[in-house]
Scaffold this active site. Structure first.
Site, short mmCIF file in Angstrom:
data_model
loop_
_atom_site.label_atom_id
_atom_site.label_comp_id
_atom_site.label_asym_id
_atom_site.label_seq_id
_atom_site.Cartn_x
_atom_site.Cartn_y
_atom_site.Cartn_z
N HIS A 197 0.80 -1.24 0.00
CA HIS A 197 0.00 0.00 0.00
C HIS A 197 0.83 1.28 0.00
CE1 HIS A 197 0.95 -0.11 4.29
NE2 HIS A 197 0.62 1.17 4.34
C1 UD1 Z 1 -2.20 5.78 5.48
C2 UD1 Z 1 -0.94 6.38 6.06
C3 UD1 Z 1 0.18 5.35 6.01
C4 UD1 Z 1 -0.23 4.05 6.66
C5 UD1 Z 1 -1.54 3.57 6.08
C6 UD1 Z 1 -2.03 2.37 6.82
C7 UD1 Z 1 -0.54 8.79 5.75
C8 UD1 Z 1 0.17 9.80 4.96
N1 UD1 Z 1 -0.50 7.53 5.27
O1 UD1 Z 1 -1.99 5.50 4.11
O2 UD1 Z 1 1.31 5.85 6.69
O3 UD1 Z 1 0.77 3.10 6.43
O4 UD1 Z 1 -2.53 4.60 6.18
O5 UD1 Z 1 -2.91 1.61 6.05
O6 UD1 Z 1 -1.14 9.12 6.74
N2 UD1 Z 1 -9.35 4.71 1.29
C9 UD1 Z 1 -10.61 4.14 1.24
N3 UD1 Z 1 -11.17 3.73 2.42
C10 UD1 Z 1 -10.57 3.87 3.62
C11 UD1 Z 1 -9.30 4.46 3.66
C12 UD1 Z 1 -8.70 4.87 2.49
O7 UD1 Z 1 -11.20 3.99 0.18
O8 UD1 Z 1 -11.16 3.47 4.64
C13 UD1 Z 1 -8.72 5.12 0.02
C14 UD1 Z 1 -9.13 6.53 -0.39
O9 UD1 Z 1 -9.17 6.57 -1.79
C15 UD1 Z 1 -7.96 7.36 0.10
C16 UD1 Z 1 -6.80 6.41 -0.14
O10 UD1 Z 1 -7.30 5.12 0.16
O11 UD1 Z 1 -7.83 8.57 -0.57
C17 UD1 Z 1 -5.57 6.72 0.68
O12 UD1 Z 1 -5.91 6.81 2.08
P1 UD1 Z 1 -4.98 7.65 3.06
O13 UD1 Z 1 -5.54 7.55 4.44
O14 UD1 Z 1 -4.73 8.98 2.50
O15 UD1 Z 1 -3.60 6.92 2.97
P2 UD1 Z 1 -3.20 5.39 3.11
O16 UD1 Z 1 -2.62 4.95 1.82
O17 UD1 Z 1 -4.32 4.61 3.69
N1 UDP Z 2 -3.78 -5.68 8.72
C1 UDP Z 2 -5.00 -6.33 8.87
N2 UDP Z 2 -5.66 -6.73 7.73
C2 UDP Z 2 -5.17 -6.53 6.48
C3 UDP Z 2 -3.91 -5.87 6.35
C4 UDP Z 2 -3.26 -5.44 7.49
O1 UDP Z 2 -5.47 -6.56 9.97
O2 UDP Z 2 -5.81 -6.92 5.51
C5 UDP Z 2 -3.06 -5.24 9.93
C6 UDP Z 2 -1.66 -5.78 10.06
O3 UDP Z 2 -1.67 -7.02 10.70
C7 UDP Z 2 -0.96 -4.70 10.84
C8 UDP Z 2 -1.65 -3.44 10.40
O4 UDP Z 2 -2.90 -3.84 9.84
O5 UDP Z 2 -1.15 -4.84 12.23
C9 UDP Z 2 -0.78 -2.76 9.40
O6 UDP Z 2 -1.51 -1.85 8.69
P1 UDP Z 2 -1.00 -1.27 7.30
O7 UDP Z 2 -0.19 -2.28 6.59
O8 UDP Z 2 -2.21 -0.74 6.64
O9 UDP Z 2 -0.13 0.00 7.76
P2 UDP Z 2 1.38 0.24 8.21
O10 UDP Z 2 1.71 -0.66 9.32
O11 UDP Z 2 2.25 0.04 7.01
O12 UDP Z 2 1.37 1.68 8.61
#
Ligand code: UD1
Ligand code: UDP
Length: 350
Positions: A197
């Site tokens: 991601h």
């Molecule tokens: C965010 C964090 C990242 C973290 C990740 C965990 C920042 C800059 N990034 O990235 O550090 O590792 O979360 O997963 O804060 N979206 C949905 N539904 C949701 C959430 C997101 O559709 O419930 C989609 C939307 O199109 C959104 C995009 O994902 O614009 C990105 O979401 P965003 O929260 O900006 O960043 P992540 O990639 O989730």
């Molecule tokens: N995770 C989860 N289901 C998924 C993917 C991730 O429960 O389908 C959990 C994972 O075990 C970890 C956390 O979500 O504890 C990590 O989240 P993510 O990879 O989105 O973010 P990051 O740790 O890179 O910020």
């Protein structure tokens, strides 16, 4: 000590704040939970509250998606309103997301003490949005909860007062211990587990193609399939991902299913921070789909391998390298009591 305000917003923050919040509930420590809703889909948010037995947050701010600046601006306004009403004594944030930066900035502007869980991590990669969030938050914090001594040393080198640094272990261990007792994941036949991601992988066509092609080849070589719980930011790319026939795209998994899938997978390939840690805690081998990491412990113990470049050839060669290793290691991330240690420190010091 007054009131603790936990500010969270994304999937990993719910998981990694769970044990501190749970400790407050069990010990009647006054607190509120403020969810910015940076993640808002049911399977990115609600399932984690439910599975970890956490009550609904006291505030749900409904700020998710959009550009980083817009998201941050909306979070600042909404969080400030909550703090004006609730008057917390200390604000606690965890990790490196935009929610963390927002909680940090509002607390700092209002003169409220700030605690940062998972302080001191550095990838030294300024192209990652998270790297700025970490640095700013660490340098604004009054209580820096470093997972291991390595992060405490980094913070001291950056000039942060050592009296504000506490080595607590990583709260992810608390969460893994909680769910692994009841974790199960059904799958026919052997499988690899993929998560991906990071914008540097998902938003770059060449990198995404390299990752998917390498995973397809690994699965063909090993005659297995690959389970890929896809982050919603990959929404527009689903048809392309599904054209790789060894890759089974599924919705994001609940936490205990994901932990069980990690336990049962032949190999884990990920760019997730949390999953790097969890595979290390669970003694599972992992190919990190990045060329750097802010969690070097996983590589140092020998269980994980970093890429030299994000290409199909490099992923295949790093997979072979880690697969052929005979290694055992002890979990470097602590004993599963980090959440308790963090709250006890706040109660004692604030
Ligand atoms: C965010 C964090 C990242 C973290 C990740 C965990 C920042 C800059 N990034 O990235 O550090 O590792 O979360 O997963 O804060 N979206 C949905 N539904 C949701 C959430 C997101 O559709 O419930 C989609 C939307 O199109 C959104 C995009 O994902 O614009 C990105 O979401 P965003 O929260 O900006 O960043 P992540 O990639 O989730
Ligand atoms: N995770 C989860 N289901 C998924 C993917 C991730 O429960 O389908 C959990 C994972 O075990 C970890 C956390 O979500 O504890 C990590 O989240 P993510 O990879 O989105 O973010 P990051 O740790 O890179 O910020």
């Amino acid at each position: 000590m007054g009131k603790i305000a936990f500010v969270l917003g994304t999937r990993p923050e719910i998981i990694k704040m769970y044990s501190s919040i749970q400790y407050c509930i069990r010990n009647n420590i006054d607190h509120i939970v403020v969810n910015t809703d940076q993640h808002y889909d049911k399977n990115m948010r609600d399932v984690f509250f439910e599975e970890l037995g956490l009550p609904r947050p006291d505030y749900q701010l409904g700020v998710g998606s959009g550009s980083h600046s817009r998201m941050l601006a909306n979070m600042l306004v909404a969080i400030e309103e909550v703090f004006l009403k609730e008057n917390p004594t200390v604000v606690v944030v965890q990790g490196d997301t935009n929610t963390v930066l927002a909680g940090c900035l509002v607390a700092t502007k209002m003169g409220i003490k700030l605690g940062h869980i998972e302080a001191g991590l550095r990838s030294y990669d300024r192209t990652m949005p998270e790297e700025y969030n970490r640095i700013v938050t660490d340098h604004c914090s009054d209580f820096l909860f470093a997972p291991t001594q390595k992060q405490a040393d980094i913070l001291k080198q950056e000039g942060i007062d050592e009296n504000s640094i506490y080595v607590t272990g990583n709260t992810i261990v608390d969460a893994v211990q909680e769910v692994s007792k009841r974790a199960s994941f059904e799958h026919e036949g052997k499988f690899a587990l993929l998560t991906c991601h990071r914008p540097s992988n998902t938003d770059n066509e060449e990198s995404l193609e390299a990752i998917l092609s390498a995973v397809q080849t690994i699965c063909e070589q090993e005659n297995i399939r690959c389970v890929f719980p896809a982050h919603p930011r990959l929404g527009a790319k689903m048809d392309y991902i599904k054209s790789f026939d060894r890759i089974e795209v599924v919705e994001p998994l609940g936490y205990s299913k994901l932990v069980a899938a990690m336990r049962d997978a032949e190999i884990i390939l990920t760019d997730s921070g949390g999953i790097q840690e969890e595979s290390c805690i669970m003694q599972r081998k992992c190919v990190i789909l990045r060329t750097n990491t802010e969690r070097p412990e996983t590589v140092e113990v020998g269980g994980a391998v970093l890429l030299t470049e994000v290409t199909e050839d490099d992923i295949l060669s790093k997979y072979q390298e880690v697969k052929n290793r005979t290694v055992q290691w002890t979990n470097p991330f602590g004993d599963g009591k980090a959440g308790e240690r963090i709250v006890k420190t706040l109660v004692e010091k604030v």
